[in-house]
Design a protein around this motif. Structure first.
Motif, PDB file in Angstrom:
ATOM      1  N   THR A  11      50.817 -19.818 -69.273  1.00  0.00           N
ATOM      2  CA  THR A  11      51.505 -20.986 -69.819  1.00  0.00           C
ATOM      3  C   THR A  11      52.409 -21.533 -68.735  1.00  0.00           C
ATOM      4  O   THR A  11      52.533 -20.970 -67.649  1.00  0.00           O
ATOM      5  N   LYS A  15      58.204 -23.413 -70.585  1.00  0.00           N
ATOM      6  CA  LYS A  15      58.208 -22.901 -71.952  1.00  0.00           C
ATOM      7  C   LYS A  15      59.099 -21.659 -72.055  1.00  0.00           C
ATOM      8  O   LYS A  15      59.811 -21.474 -73.048  1.00  0.00           O
ATOM      9  N   TYR A  33      55.559 -29.230 -84.913  1.00  0.00           N
ATOM     10  CA  TYR A  33      54.849 -29.884 -83.820  1.00  0.00           C
ATOM     11  C   TYR A  33      53.567 -30.494 -84.376  1.00  0.00           C
ATOM     12  O   TYR A  33      52.957 -29.955 -85.304  1.00  0.00           O
ATOM     13  N   PHE A  35      49.730 -32.259 -83.178  1.00  0.00           N
ATOM     14  CA  PHE A  35      48.710 -32.495 -82.145  1.00  0.00           C
ATOM     15  C   PHE A  35      48.232 -33.936 -82.199  1.00  0.00           C
ATOM     16  O   PHE A  35      48.110 -34.536 -83.270  1.00  0.00           O
ATOM     17  N   THR A 118      57.621 -20.502 -82.287  1.00  0.00           N
ATOM     18  CA  THR A 118      56.531 -21.479 -82.137  1.00  0.00           C
ATOM     19  C   THR A 118      56.524 -22.152 -80.768  1.00  0.00           C
ATOM     20  O   THR A 118      55.539 -22.775 -80.390  1.00  0.00           O
ATOM     21  N   GLU A 122      52.423 -24.344 -77.590  1.00  0.00           N
ATOM     22  CA  GLU A 122      51.935 -25.651 -77.138  1.00  0.00           C
ATOM     23  C   GLU A 122      50.896 -25.571 -76.021  1.00  0.00           C
ATOM     24  O   GLU A 122      49.775 -26.075 -76.154  1.00  0.00           O
ATOM     25  N   LEU A 126      46.729 -26.232 -76.320  1.00  0.00           N
ATOM     26  CA  LEU A 126      46.093 -27.374 -75.657  1.00  0.00           C
ATOM     27  C   LEU A 126      45.019 -26.904 -74.677  1.00  0.00           C
ATOM     28  O   LEU A 126      43.944 -27.520 -74.582  1.00  0.00           O
ATOM     29  N   ARG A 174      47.445 -27.286 -69.231  1.00  0.00           N
ATOM     30  CA  ARG A 174      47.135 -27.680 -70.611  1.00  0.00           C
ATOM     31  C   ARG A 174      45.856 -28.486 -70.767  1.00  0.00           C
ATOM     32  O   ARG A 174      45.277 -28.505 -71.852  1.00  0.00           O
ATOM     33  N   GLU A 220      60.718 -31.520 -75.488  1.00  0.00           N
ATOM     34  CA  GLU A 220      61.166 -30.960 -76.755  1.00  0.00           C
ATOM     35  C   GLU A 220      62.613 -30.493 -76.703  1.00  0.00           C
ATOM     36  O   GLU A 220      63.302 -30.491 -77.727  1.00  0.00           O
ATOM     37  N   LEU A 354      50.691 -32.000 -77.770  1.00  0.00           N
ATOM     38  CA  LEU A 354      51.200 -31.314 -78.956  1.00  0.00           C
ATOM     39  C   LEU A 354      52.714 -31.386 -78.846  1.00  0.00           C
ATOM     40  O   LEU A 354      53.317 -30.651 -78.060  1.00  0.00           O
ATOM     41  N   LYS A 355      53.337 -32.279 -79.606  1.00  0.00           N
ATOM     42  CA  LYS A 355      54.750 -32.580 -79.431  1.00  0.00           C
ATOM     43  C   LYS A 355      55.556 -32.265 -80.682  1.00  0.00           C
ATOM     44  O   LYS A 355      55.055 -32.381 -81.814  1.00  0.00           O
TER      45      LYS A 355
END
Length: 406
Positions: A11, A15, A33, A35, A118, A122, A126, A174, A220, A354-355
């Protein structure tokens, strides 16, 4: 199909840096979130079972001792956070995946639960959607074509006169074609570019290939503060303050386009200009953005040559070189290149995001300088956000151009 995400480290670094701040400052926050696929006419619904199976595999992952040891070696990650990651795992109960009821061939992918549990979903989600689609549509990556294109890019940058200090970073996790191709191209970049390859945002591959992991904050972090307080108008300043308290001078690159550049410049006063090492561009015209950032720094009596401008919006090597030539000698620069590196093999990549759209039950939004990248699921809140931050609505355009999702 083999497991797409083999490690919890597969990732982007930011993050983890945001997750640490969440653990320390807002461990009880609840978020949602959503998508979105920006590429029209894509039938993801027929890949639903394959996507679901990969999510199950993702939820079986745990941090390995050697991975935790690697994270302990990053000076900005604190021991209590790494200990927490030793207990962490993805929980499928926070994921809702089903066929879209409103979009032909679309899927509904939504996360709902504690921000702390969570936030890491993201990027791997993705990457899963991207690889399931790319390999399902086009098969295994065409390595011959991919390497041909990659070598043309590296030669362009390597052989150009006057670009010895122009370095790029891989930001392509992603939306990559596949995990295998991503892992293969990174050693090529290092071998062919040398010091002009600055590293990767991907923590797994940074560890595997001995590269520098790169990243600070994402949208975010600032979006959440629209609901976390103290009041909406002060949300950006509160988010930057909270970041500075967490990292005390580390990871000092501020993201500028969560509510648009104009609102950012109003909030980014002399204190923040001195406190942060640089600013990151992720929407709008990059030349105009850079000129305005430089003018803003000068207006606050700060030499722009002491600050770093990070460009990361849809870059290719040609655009990187054009921006470097334009701003050469006027500031420091960094360039994050994503899909153009990890999914350029002759097939059209997906434009997927994915926000975060809610925090603690309240709507939040990304109000981008590129209208099509605005992300919100509450049109009334978007209008209110514009009013509070004095951001005018864009001129009428095609349906959906504002990015509002009902």
């Amino acid at each position: 199909m083999e497991t797409i995400v083999p490690s919890l480290l597969d990732t982007d670094l930011y993050k983890f840096t945001m997750m640490q701040a969440v653990l320390h400052q807002h461990p009880g926050a609840q978020v949602e979130y959503l998508f979105r696929c920006r590429t029209p006419g894509v039938d993801l619904a027929r890949r639903l079972e394959a996507i679901s199976a990969q999510i199950d595999a993702l939820c079986a992952l745990r941090m390995r001792p050697e991975e935790l040891d690697y994270l302990r070696g990053l000076r900005f990650l604190k021991p209590d956070f790494v200990d927490f990651l030793g207990l962490f795992h993805f929980d499928r109960k926070y994921v809702r995946l089903r066929r879209s009821g409103t979009e032909n061939g679309g899927i509904e992918l939504r996360l709902r639960g504690p921000w702390l549990h969570t936030i890491l979903f993201e990027v791997p989600l993705l990457a899963i959607v991207s690889e399931v689609h790319m390999r399902g549509e086009y098969g295994e990556p065409d390595r011959t074509e991919g390497l041909r294109r990659l070598r043309a890019k590296t030669a362009l940058l390597r052989d150009a006169v006057g670009f010895q200090d122009c370095a790029i970073t891989d930001f392509g996790t992603r939306r990559r074609y596949s995990r295998a191709w991503h892992g293969e191209l990174l050693p090529h970049l290092r071998a062919e570019l040398g010091e002009r390859f600055a590293g990767t945002s991907n923590v797994h591959f940074a560890r595997k290939h001995g590269l520098v992991p790169q990243g600070t904050m994402a949208h975010e972090w600032l979006q959440a503060f629209q609901a976390l307080g103290p009041r909406l108008r002060d949300s950006q300043a509160a988010a930057f303050d909270a970041w500075a308290r967490e990292y005390r001078g580390d990871l000092g690159v501020a993201l500028t386009d969560v509510i648009g550049l104009e609102a950012f410049l109003r909030d980014f006063d002399l204190y923040f200009c001195k406190l942060f090492d640089g600013m990151r561009h992720d929407s709008g015209d990059p030349v105009e953005w850079g000129e305005r950032i430089i003018a803003h720094l000068r207006a606050h009596r700060i030499d722009p040559r002491t600050k770093t401008l990070v460009f990361s919006d849809g870059l290719d090597v040609e655009r990187v070189m054009a921006l470097h030539a334009h701003f050469r000698g006027r500031c420091r620069m960094s360039f994050g290149v994503g899909t153009h590196l990890t999914n350029d093999l002759g097939r059209p990549p997906l434009q997927i995001v994915l926000k975060m759209v809610r925090c603690n039950g309240q709507p939040v939004a990304k109000l981008s300088d590129t209208p099509g990248k605005t992300m919100v699921d509450d049109a009334g809140y978007l209008a209110y956000l514009r009013q509070v931050f004095e951001v005018p609505a864009p001129a009428p355009g095609p349906a959906g151009a504002g990015g509002v999702i009902a």
